[in-house]
Scaffold this active site. Structure first.
Site, PDB file in Angstrom:
ATOM      1  CB  CYS A   1      -1.008  -0.055   1.148  1.00  0.00           C
ATOM      2  SG  CYS A   1      -2.420   1.028   0.864  1.00  0.00           S
TER       3      CYS A   1
ATOM      4  CG  HIS B   1      -3.739  -3.717   2.612  1.00  0.00           C
ATOM      5  ND1 HIS B   1      -2.837  -3.326   3.584  1.00  0.00           N
ATOM      6  CD2 HIS B   1      -4.273  -2.573   2.119  1.00  0.00           C
ATOM      7  CE1 HIS B   1      -2.823  -2.009   3.675  1.00  0.00           C
ATOM      8  NE2 HIS B   1      -3.682  -1.526   2.797  1.00  0.00           N
TER       9      HIS B   1
ATOM     10  CD  GLU C   1      -1.611  -6.359   5.070  1.00  0.00           C
ATOM     11  OE1 GLU C   1      -1.230  -6.617   3.907  1.00  0.00           O
ATOM     12  OE2 GLU C   1      -2.062  -5.250   5.394  1.00  0.00           O
TER      13      GLU C   1
END
Ligand code: NAG
Ligand code: NAG
Ligand code: NAG
Ligand code: NAG
Ligand code: NAG
Length: 203
Positions: free
Chosen positions: A14, A128, A130
């Site tokens: 990001c 993202h 994660e």
């Protein structure tokens, strides 16, 4: 370090992705690409075929490419991005990084969503990787998916990058110093009520 055969991988997520483009080009090349709290599939660009991330030709990678190109498994939470036009028009960027994938924001504007350096173990994702596994907070809305395929995507990126990190020989001076630095020393707090994260560490 990498030029001296001392592997030092970097992954930017990001704003980390945005920072990588700034560090390489020396310029802020961002434009408005409002993609707030939405998951997209990825549009693979030619360069992915020769990439380290997606070019192995293995069955596992084929499965991930298939998932990534069809399903809403990449969660975006950004107001800015870099367009492929800007990327390709910038000599420093396009000679340093492969453009692996793009996306279209909520207004139809195309932005670069993954990059990989040609010569170095440097990777960037505007989305993202994660969050699929770990974030369930209501604030992130209904578009963050936790399907088996979404979880596979997170694990693939994690395994890939940790394998890059395994090539590094960096270590702590001794066991005492290492033990003092471990995350297990610090309290993890449940913060879903007040933040966009299930848990936070406080230092
Ligand atoms: C970004 O998009 C969201 C959702 O469409 C909208 O609510 C928000 O106002 C937009 N923000 C900007 C800065 O355009
Ligand atoms: C992905 O999400 C969008 C809305 O953001 C929706 O229109 C589209 O149908 C979804 N695609 C899939 C394959 O679920
Ligand atoms: C391309 O780069 C040149 C200078 O590097 C700049 O003047 C021009 O505006 C850029 N064009 C686009 C479409 O970004
Ligand atoms: C470990 O390294 C630290 C920092 O270099 C040093 O201060 C400490 O004395 C060392 N401890 C042991 C047990 O060697
Ligand atoms: C938010 O944090 C404050 C203290 O920092 C705490 O008192 C409150 O209970 C928290 N709210 C929620 C919903 O977790």
């Amino acid at each position: 370090a990498n030029n001296a055969d001392d592997p030092f991988p970097i992954w930017g997520t990001c704003m980390g992705f945005q920072l990588l483009t700034y560090l390489t080009s020396g310029e802020n090349l961002l434009t408005d690409t409002n993609s707030t709290l939405v998951s997209y599939p990825l549009y693979f660009q030619q360069a992915y075929k020769t990439s380290k991330l997606f070019g192995s030709g293995s069955a596992e990678t084929g499965d991930i490419i298939n998932i990534l190109s069809k399903e809403n498994v990449t969660f975006n939470a950004h107001f800015y991005g870099i367009t492929p036009k800007t990327f390709n028009n910038n000599t420093k960027l396009r000679t340093f990084y492969r453009m692996l994938t793009t996306n279209y924001d909520d207004n139809g504007k195309e932005f670069v969503s993954m990059i990989e350096a040609f010569k170095y173990p440097f990777y960037g994702a505007q989305w993202h990787p994660e969050k699929n596994n770990f974030e369930f907070v209501a604030k992130l809305g209904p578009n963050l998916h936790h399907s088996a395929d979404a979880i596979k995507v997170t694990l693939y990126m994690a395994q890939f990058f940790v394998n890059e990190a395994r090539k590094s020989s960096h270590k702590f001076k001794n066991a005492t110093e290492e033990a003092a630095a471990l995350i297990y020393n610090f309290p993890v707090v449940y913060t879903a009520g007040n933040t966009s994260y299930e848990q936070c560490y406080f230092f």
